[in-house]
Design an enzyme around this catalytic site. Structure first.
Site, PDB file in Angstrom:
ATOM      1  N   HIS A  75      49.074  43.165  21.070  1.00 62.91           N
ATOM      2  CA  HIS A  75      48.936  42.400  22.306  1.00 62.91           C
ATOM      3  C   HIS A  75      50.002  41.315  22.446  1.00 62.91           C
ATOM      4  CE1 HIS A  75      46.701  39.613  19.614  1.00 62.91           C
ATOM      5  NE2 HIS A  75      47.036  38.690  20.493  1.00 62.91           N
ATOM      6  N   HIS A 143      47.600  25.579  20.145  1.00 61.53           N
ATOM      7  CA  HIS A 143      46.300  26.183  19.884  1.00 61.53           C
ATOM      8  C   HIS A 143      46.032  26.242  18.390  1.00 61.53           C
ATOM      9  CE1 HIS A 143      48.821  29.837  19.521  1.00 61.53           C
ATOM     10  NE2 HIS A 143      47.799  30.619  19.226  1.00 61.53           N
TER      11      HIS A 143
END
Lengths: 236, 131
Positions: A75, A143
């Protein structure tokens, strides 16, 4: 065609073999099974001629690339394609995957990534055929997926990063790993990949688009389009 | 202080340095195996038996069986790998994020939609030294 700088998420590479920079020279790349079954997106078509030219040029330019004749893509590579092209039956352009280790410490430094981008630019400029090339620098902005600090976001850090891609990329190239980990979260270190894109665009760029969003899904998302007279960089 | 030691004071963060990689190699390689459908089927049929194929420590096996997400990290697991086990269980990153940080999935999602967990002063070395 597109050069996509991305990171593998324990899909093509495990801890058995950890290439810092791997370039895909195959004619096609299959979407990886990341644990859910193969992601239902089209296979990615490569560009072996330019990919081999890049591999040879970069190694001779003293960037010791790992050359991948077979590499599934996950991904990290296909989500940016989906953002760009939605859900077509096949991807409209050939892609050269450039995979960067950001899982095993230490990833390449920001400076090294910035320099690699400049070397990619030299190699593309020296290529015989007149191609229209876009380079994607990908990876989440701030993140942290792990530990008691999971969910960390640093909007100020991210916005300064977006500003300085055009204003002061040299500052970004000098951010040490520990600052990324501390300020942008352990997985925010994926941002070093954006500097490969930035290095490839030359000294001066203009910003033509920007979007920044903090979604529920753990990772601050930045999308910025930078352009020079001769090249375009997209990052997400 | 070595370069790899300089992040050791960052709270709630397990950096995949050489020590961590050596400690967690087989645990992470077990997680990696769940990329294969055949391995997922074998693990589903017999979790304990399947783990026998990996030379992991007893603590690591227990953490896998008990789905101790924080324990897995402390025993050398890396989130890019341990998340394969979460995928196997059908868990979202928000659920696992909540389980590692001691809040519910709903609370975790709420925190993200409000802008995420903010870096706090104690995460920052220079500000601590200024005090």
């Amino acid at each position: 065609m597109a050069i996509i700088v991305y990171n593998d998420h324990a899909s093509a590479f495990s801890l058995e073999l950890i290439p810092t920079f791997a370039i895909g020279v195959a004619a096609d790349f299959m979407p990886a099974d990341e644990g859910y079954g193969r992601r239902p997106v089209p296979a990615v078509k490569g560009h072996p001629e330019l990919a081999w030219h890049l591999a040879e040029s970069l190694v001779l330019d003293e960037f010791d690339m790992t050359i991948a004749n077979k590499m599934d893509v996950d991904h990290g590579l296909t989500v940016p394609l989906s953002i760009m092209f939605d859900q077509p039956d096949e991807w409209p352009i050939p892609v050269i995957p450039l995979c960067v280790n950001v899982i095993q410490y230490p990833p390449p430094t920001g400076q090294r990534c910035y320099s690699l981008g400049k070397a990619i630019r030299r190699a593309v400029d020296a290529y015989d055929e007149d191609l229209r090339v876009v380079i994607f620098g990908t990876g989440g902005m701030s993140h942290q997926l792990q530990g008691e600090r999971a969910g960390l976001i640093n909007e100020d850090f991210d916005r300064r990063f977006l500003d300085d891609l055009s204003r002061d990329p040299a500052r970004l190239a000098n951010i040490p790993h520990v600052d990324y980990i501390r300020e942008a979260g352990s997985e925010g270190i994926e941002l070093v990949m954006w500097l490969i894109m930035r290095g490839a665009l030359g000294e001066h760029v203009s910003e033509t688009y920007r979007h920044y969003h903090i979604p529920a899904s753990n990772t601050a998302a930045g999308l910025i389009i930078l352009e020079t007279d001769e090249s375009t960089g997209v990052t997400s | 202080m070595s370069k790899t030691g300089s992040f050791s004071d960052i709270p709630g963060t397990y950096v995949m340095d050489s020590r961590h990689c050596r400690r967690g190699y087989h645990l992470n390689m077990f997680c990696m195996s769940l990329n294969k459908e055949d391995c997922r089927r074998r693990f589903r049929e017999d979790e304990t038996g399947y783990l026998e194929h990996f030379p992991m420590t007893t603590e690591q096996r227990q953490a896998v069986i008990g789905r101790d997400w924080l324990g897995l990290l402390r025993l050398g697991g890396n989130i890019y790998y341990t998340f394969k086990l979460a995928i196997f269980d059908g868990l979202s990153m928000q659920e696992v994020g909540g389980l590692m940080s001691g809040i519910s999935e709903a609370e975790f999602q709420q925190m993200m939609m409000a802008g995420g967990r903010q870096p706090i002063v104690t995460d920052r070395k220079e500000e601590r030294e200024d005090r």
